[in-house]
Design a protein around this motif. Structure first.
Motif, PDB file in Angstrom:
ATOM      1  N   THR A  90       0.852  -1.186   0.000  1.00 40.03           N
ATOM      2  CA  THR A  90       0.000   0.000   0.000  1.00 40.03           C
ATOM      3  C   THR A  90       0.886   1.233   0.000  1.00 40.03           C
ATOM      4  OG1 THR A  90      -1.760  -1.139   1.188  1.00 40.03           O
ATOM      5  CG2 THR A  90      -1.820   1.263   1.213  1.00 40.03           C
ATOM      6  N   VAL A  91       0.726   2.048  -1.017  1.00 46.26           N
ATOM      7  CA  VAL A  91       1.470   3.300  -1.149  1.00 46.26           C
ATOM      8  C   VAL A  91       0.491   4.430  -0.881  1.00 46.26           C
ATOM      9  CG1 VAL A  91       2.847   4.736  -2.679  1.00 46.26           C
ATOM     10  CG2 VAL A  91       2.974   2.261  -2.895  1.00 46.26           C
ATOM     11  N   SER A  92       0.837   5.320   0.068  1.00 47.99           N
ATOM     12  CA  SER A  92      -0.060   6.417   0.465  1.00 47.99           C
ATOM     13  C   SER A  92       0.691   7.741   0.465  1.00 47.99           C
ATOM     14  CB  SER A  92      -0.604   6.171   1.873  1.00 47.99           C
ATOM     15  OG  SER A  92      -1.275   4.943   1.950  1.00 47.99           O
ATOM     16  N   VAL A  93      -0.029   8.788   0.078  1.00 41.97           N
ATOM     17  CA  VAL A  93       0.553  10.125   0.092  1.00 41.97           C
ATOM     18  C   VAL A  93      -0.567  11.160   0.280  1.00 41.97           C
ATOM     19  CG1 VAL A  93       0.469  10.490  -2.426  1.00 41.97           C
ATOM     20  CG2 VAL A  93       2.238  11.612  -1.085  1.00 41.97           C
ATOM     21  N   PRO A  94      -0.316  12.195   1.092  1.00 41.75           N
ATOM     22  CA  PRO A  94      -1.286  13.288   1.194  1.00 41.75           C
ATOM     23  C   PRO A  94      -1.347  14.025  -0.154  1.00 41.75           C
ATOM     24  CG  PRO A  94       0.347  13.416   2.960  1.00 41.75           C
ATOM     25  CD  PRO A  94       0.824  12.391   1.982  1.00 41.75           C
ATOM     26  N   THR A  95      -2.558  14.273  -0.640  1.00 43.16           N
ATOM     27  CA  THR A  95      -2.713  14.919  -1.945  1.00 43.16           C
ATOM     28  C   THR A  95      -3.472  16.231  -1.826  1.00 43.16           C
ATOM     29  OG1 THR A  95      -4.787  13.772  -2.404  1.00 43.16           O
ATOM     30  CG2 THR A  95      -2.748  12.660  -3.090  1.00 43.16           C
ATOM     31  N   ARG A  96      -3.357  17.025  -2.879  1.00 47.41           N
ATOM     32  CA  ARG A  96      -4.076  18.298  -2.923  1.00 47.41           C
ATOM     33  C   ARG A  96      -5.565  18.080  -3.187  1.00 47.41           C
ATOM     34  NH1 ARG A  96       0.735  19.337  -5.700  1.00 47.41           N
ATOM     35  NH2 ARG A  96      -0.247  18.912  -7.694  1.00 47.41           N
ATOM     36  N   SER A  97      -5.881  17.114  -4.052  1.00 50.57           N
ATOM     37  CA  SER A  97      -7.281  16.929  -4.463  1.00 50.57           C
ATOM     38  C   SER A  97      -8.032  15.890  -3.636  1.00 50.57           C
ATOM     39  CB  SER A  97      -7.337  16.508  -5.933  1.00 50.57           C
ATOM     40  OG  SER A  97      -6.861  15.179  -6.079  1.00 50.57           O
ATOM     41  N   GLY A  98      -7.317  14.915  -3.081  1.00 56.43           N
ATOM     42  CA  GLY A  98      -7.981  13.841  -2.355  1.00 56.43           C
ATOM     43  C   GLY A  98      -8.722  12.872  -3.252  1.00 56.43           C
ATOM     44  N   ARG A  99      -8.418  12.899  -4.555  1.00 56.55           N
ATOM     45  CA  ARG A  99      -9.099  12.019  -5.513  1.00 56.55           C
ATOM     46  C   ARG A  99      -8.255  10.793  -5.825  1.00 56.55           C
ATOM     47  NH1 ARG A  99      -9.640  15.943  -9.955  1.00 56.55           N
ATOM     48  NH2 ARG A  99      -9.450  17.643  -8.514  1.00 56.55           N
ATOM     49  N   VAL A 100      -8.924   9.647  -5.904  1.00 53.78           N
ATOM     50  CA  VAL A 100      -8.233   8.407  -6.262  1.00 53.78           C
ATOM     51  C   VAL A 100      -7.950   8.402  -7.765  1.00 53.78           C
ATOM     52  CG1 VAL A 100      -9.261   7.076  -4.376  1.00 53.78           C
ATOM     53  CG2 VAL A 100     -10.370   7.112  -6.602  1.00 53.78           C
ATOM     54  N   PRO A 101      -6.923   7.660  -8.183  1.00 53.98           N
ATOM     55  CA  PRO A 101      -6.649   7.558  -9.627  1.00 53.98           C
ATOM     56  C   PRO A 101      -7.843   6.939 -10.355  1.00 53.98           C
ATOM     57  CG  PRO A 101      -4.825   6.674  -8.338  1.00 53.98           C
ATOM     58  CD  PRO A 101      -5.943   6.936  -7.384  1.00 53.98           C
ATOM     59  N   ARG A 102      -8.050   7.388 -11.575  1.00 49.45           N
ATOM     60  CA  ARG A 102      -9.159   6.854 -12.375  1.00 49.45           C
ATOM     61  C   ARG A 102      -8.843   5.427 -12.803  1.00 49.45           C
ATOM     62  NH1 ARG A 102     -10.414   9.738 -17.170  1.00 49.45           N
ATOM     63  NH2 ARG A 102      -8.199  10.112 -17.348  1.00 49.45           N
ATOM     64  N   ARG A 103      -9.825   4.553 -12.654  1.00 53.90           N
ATOM     65  CA  ARG A 103      -9.646   3.135 -12.981  1.00 53.90           C
ATOM     66  C   ARG A 103      -9.830   2.847 -14.467  1.00 53.90           C
ATOM     67  NH1 ARG A 103     -11.993   2.970  -7.604  1.00 53.90           N
ATOM     68  NH2 ARG A 103     -10.690   1.657  -6.300  1.00 53.90           N
TER      69      ARG A 103
END
Length: 140
Positions: A90-103
């Motif tokens: 599991t790779v995690s990082v705080p993001t600006r948008s909080g959106r998951v990558p599009r599948r």
């Protein structure tokens, strides 16, 4: 973590034999460290050389999806869950948008082909995670 169908990733539970956590700056310059750790842990589980190469690429691809949206000076956390038959990453990082990558992207398709099972999650604080589950011997 859930897969594309919303079902939990089998084998990605917190009840694995070993858990390894690696914290790095969320910067592409440090991805070689993450790829090396991934390869070393997969080798410890007796993954084949092809499976290890796939995991190295998959981890790199997961980070490539997350890092462009990372908060400035953020840290990347990688959690490895080792069990006799599988490696969960599991790779995690705080993001600006909080959106998951599009599948629906080509990158997600490649990631799924390399890792086996893939899921993405976003926390209420904007932290986005991508979880990979690779079973030894290509078992799904």
């Amino acid at each position: 973590m859930t897969n594309d169908a919303g079902a939990p990733l089998a084998g990605a539970s917190k009840q694995s034999d070993d858990v390894v956590e690696l914290r790095l700056p969320a910067d592409g310059a440090y991805l070689s460290v993450l790829r090396t750790a991934t390869a070393g842990l997969a080798a410890r589980l007796d993954f084949t050389l092809d499976e290890i190469a796939d995991l190295r690429i998959a981890v790199d691809e997961a980070c490539a999806m997350l890092l462009p949206d990372a908060v400035e000076d953020a840290g990347l956390v990688c959690l490895f869950s080792l069990s006799p038959e599988a490696l969960g990453i599991t790779v995690s990082v705080p993001t600006r948008s909080g959106r998951v990558p599009r599948r629906s992207t080509f990158a997600w398709t490649v990631l799924t082909a390399l890792a086996g099972e893939v899921a993405a999650d976003a926390g209420p604080d904007g932290t986005v995670s991508v979880t990979l589950l690779k079973r030894r011997g290509g078992r799904t």
